[in-house]
Write an enzyme that holds these catalytic residues in place. Sequence first.
Site, mmCIF file in Angstrom:
data_model
loop_
_atom_site.group_PDB
_atom_site.id
_atom_site.type_symbol
_atom_site.label_atom_id
_atom_site.label_comp_id
_atom_site.label_asym_id
_atom_site.label_seq_id
_atom_site.Cartn_x
_atom_site.Cartn_y
_atom_site.Cartn_z
ATOM 1 N N ARG A 1 -3.490 -0.886 5.182
ATOM 2 C CA ARG A 1 -3.960 -1.984 4.497
ATOM 3 C C ARG A 1 -3.024 -3.137 4.386
ATOM 4 O O ARG A 1 -3.329 -4.042 4.713
ATOM 5 C CB ARG A 1 -4.570 -1.281 2.967
ATOM 6 N N CYS B 1 0.877 -1.227 0.048
ATOM 7 C CA CYS B 1 0.003 0.093 -0.001
ATOM 8 C C CYS B 1 0.948 1.110 -0.051
ATOM 9 O O CYS B 1 1.929 1.215 -0.431
ATOM 10 C CB CYS B 1 -0.959 -0.061 1.149
ATOM 11 N N ASP C 1 -8.967 3.290 1.093
ATOM 12 C CA ASP C 1 -7.655 3.633 2.119
ATOM 13 C C ASP C 1 -8.593 4.424 3.291
ATOM 14 O O ASP C 1 -9.279 5.303 3.156
ATOM 15 C CB ASP C 1 -6.764 4.640 1.686
#
Length: 143
Positions: free
Chosen positions: A14, A8, A114
């Site tokens: 994440r 990420c 996100d």
Amino acid sequence: MRKLLTVCLGNYCRSPFAQVALTRRGGAAVAVRSAGLIGKWQDQPANPSMINAARRLGHDLTHHRGHQITRQDLDWADDVLAMDTAVLETLLAIDGGQNTHKLRLYLPGRDVPDPMSQDENAFNDCAVIIEAGTALHIAGRRP
């Protein structure tokens, strides 16, 4: 043993969660690492809200420390799983064509949202999405 790398932007929310979720689901059949494109959170713990979201799903994210992606990470992995299209495009650009065949989105055709700078619900929702996505990468295994 199959080697998976989750990526990420910062390796703060994440991709660290994807690492622990894939590791638990895959067991000894996989080795999973995570990394971020930027080094802002290098050697730092995961986002506290993601640690809480992970805990709610039975995962321990407290041992995570941020890691910025390296060429060695790309070479190590059998599959490099980008959390969103922007991350994938950056990976393709920095890869220089050496590992293009193993770069793909974590969720085919869809970004993992996100949760950064959002409330706890966004982190919880993100974790649930990532957890469900483990089935795409670890066939036939149950957590």
